[in-house]
Enzyme design. Structure first.
Site, short mmCIF file in Angstrom:
data_model
loop_
_atom_site.label_atom_id
_atom_site.label_comp_id
_atom_site.label_asym_id
_atom_site.label_seq_id
_atom_site.Cartn_x
_atom_site.Cartn_y
_atom_site.Cartn_z
N HIS A 22 0.81 -1.22 0.00
CA HIS A 22 0.00 0.00 0.00
C HIS A 22 0.84 1.27 0.00
O HIS A 22 0.28 2.38 0.01
CB HIS A 22 -0.94 0.01 1.21
CG HIS A 22 -2.13 -0.87 1.01
ND1 HIS A 22 -2.06 -2.24 1.14
CD2 HIS A 22 -3.41 -0.58 0.65
CE1 HIS A 22 -3.26 -2.74 0.89
NE2 HIS A 22 -4.09 -1.77 0.59
N TYR A 41 -9.38 8.36 1.85
CA TYR A 41 -9.40 6.93 2.10
C TYR A 41 -8.21 6.60 3.00
O TYR A 41 -7.08 6.93 2.69
CB TYR A 41 -9.28 6.20 0.77
CG TYR A 41 -9.65 4.73 0.75
CD1 TYR A 41 -9.81 3.98 1.89
CD2 TYR A 41 -9.82 4.09 -0.47
CE1 TYR A 41 -10.14 2.64 1.83
CE2 TYR A 41 -10.16 2.75 -0.55
CZ TYR A 41 -10.31 2.03 0.61
OH TYR A 41 -10.64 0.70 0.54
N TRP A 76 -6.02 -5.99 -8.43
CA TRP A 76 -5.57 -5.67 -7.07
C TRP A 76 -6.08 -6.72 -6.08
O TRP A 76 -5.35 -7.21 -5.24
CB TRP A 76 -6.03 -4.27 -6.67
CG TRP A 76 -5.60 -3.89 -5.28
CD1 TRP A 76 -6.35 -3.96 -4.14
CD2 TRP A 76 -4.32 -3.41 -4.87
NE1 TRP A 76 -5.62 -3.55 -3.05
CE2 TRP A 76 -4.37 -3.20 -3.48
CE3 TRP A 76 -3.14 -3.11 -5.56
CZ2 TRP A 76 -3.29 -2.71 -2.76
CZ3 TRP A 76 -2.06 -2.63 -4.84
CH2 TRP A 76 -2.15 -2.44 -3.46
#
Length: 104
Positions: A22, A41, A76
């Site tokens: 990430h 987010y 993903w």
């Protein structure tokens, strides 16, 4: 803006790998999230419980839900299946949380 929160699990031996993947996320995934109205987010890790807590602000449920059908999201999800529990479609197992308090 619609505020959402949800929880997911991460495998006990995959905390560092989850964080590595990430930082940063794929640029094309970031672009899809933004183009579908996702803002602010954030994902937090509770190492003791192998728990991921996520928050996101979205412009519409319809646009947010459309992210799942994009090619980059599908790739993903598949990429992440070895570090977290996944559903049969490779989406992460998650539970949406109900907001009970908000201080603007």
């Amino acid at each position: 803006m619609i505020r959402k929160a949800f929880v997911m699990q991460v495998n006990p031996d995959a905390h560092e790998e989850y964080q590595r993947r990430h930082n940063p996320i794929w640029p094309e995934l970031e672009a899809v999230l933004k183009s579908h109205g996702a803002h602010n987010y954030a994902i937090y890790l509770d190492k003791a419980r192998n728990l991921l807590f996520a928050t996101v602000e979205i412009e519409s449920e319809e646009r947010w839900n459309a992210v799942a059908s994009t090619d980059v999201c599908q790739r993903w999800w598949k990429y992440m299946t070895d570090v977290m529990p996944a559903n049969p479609d490779n989406s992460p197992v998650s539970s949406e949380l109900q907001e009970v308090f908000y201080l603007p």
